[in-house]
Design a protein around this motif. Sequence first.
Motif, PDB file in Angstrom:
ATOM      1  N   PRO A   8       6.577  -4.842  10.961  1.00  0.00           N
ATOM      2  CA  PRO A   8       7.375  -5.766  10.661  1.00  0.00           C
ATOM      3  C   PRO A   8       7.967  -5.593   9.229  1.00  0.00           C
ATOM      4  O   PRO A   8       7.773  -4.857   8.602  1.00  0.00           O
ATOM      5  N   LEU A  11       4.791  -8.824   5.726  1.00  0.00           N
ATOM      6  CA  LEU A  11       3.438  -9.100   6.563  1.00  0.00           C
ATOM      7  C   LEU A  11       2.527  -9.704   5.379  1.00  0.00           C
ATOM      8  O   LEU A  11       2.560  -9.097   4.124  1.00  0.00           O
ATOM      9  N   SER A  19      -4.664  -4.844  10.187  1.00  0.00           N
ATOM     10  CA  SER A  19      -3.518  -5.118  10.798  1.00  0.00           C
ATOM     11  C   SER A  19      -2.746  -3.803  10.949  1.00  0.00           C
ATOM     12  O   SER A  19      -3.114  -2.469  10.515  1.00  0.00           O
ATOM     13  N   THR A 105       7.998  -2.083   4.855  1.00  0.00           N
ATOM     14  CA  THR A 105       7.366  -3.466   5.300  1.00  0.00           C
ATOM     15  C   THR A 105       6.804  -3.932   4.054  1.00  0.00           C
ATOM     16  O   THR A 105       6.001  -3.005   3.386  1.00  0.00           O
ATOM     17  N   LEU A 107       4.178  -5.610   2.309  1.00  0.00           N
ATOM     18  CA  LEU A 107       2.787  -6.334   2.672  1.00  0.00           C
ATOM     19  C   LEU A 107       2.245  -6.988   1.344  1.00  0.00           C
ATOM     20  O   LEU A 107       2.300  -6.543   0.249  1.00  0.00           O
TER      21      LEU A 107
END
Lengths: 111, 110
Positions: A8, A11, A19, A105, A107
């Motif tokens: 994604p 996240l 994950s 992404t 995170l």
Amino acid sequence: GDQVEQSPSALSLHEGTDSALRCNFTTTMRSVQWFRQNSRGSLISLFYLASGTKENGRLKSAFDSKERRYSTLHIRDAQLEDSGTYFCAAGSGGSNYKLTFGKGTLLTVTP
Amino acid sequence: EAAVTQSPRNKVTVTGGNVTLSCRQTNSHNYMYWYRQDTGHGLRLIHYSYGAGNLQIGDVPDGYKATRTTQEDFFLLLELASPSQTSLYFCASRDQDTQYFGPGTRLLVL
């Protein structure tokens, strides 16, 4: 469209959870490299793969050896220090070796 | 581990100004690269080189020149800086498989 698509885009994980991040390529790529960028902006190479899987501590990456169209980065037992922006970059190979980066992404690991 | 250094680390200039960003790597890698990083775009390749005197055009070269004077040194030149060139610039060198990045230069064009 973009050659390298990451998902994604953001996240959020609790400490201790697992994950996976994904990187899709619109065309066949020779290799993939994963990076993490910390809050100071430093880019750190995590993995280089031309095929198969590699593992380093709680991180594991895989590159689809058949069609060479995607790669994954698995994070196990997420820790606060894993927070940052993760980039994948696809290698085109040949004599003019270039990396094409995804957009990353973001995170965030929370207690 | 490859050592890639960049200077300056931060730079402010005005529109139309002349800026040179410097990159040095000390591991005799053949390939060196200049990228810019902007929100929403990730890293985009400006120019790269596979040895002293060589220059290859990247994906977003407009408004930039580059010069590879030695195996170690790769320079990015903005001769007429514009606000759209405000960005975080990274230099990298490459061994056979892996690119190693410098710490980045933050450029602000007013």
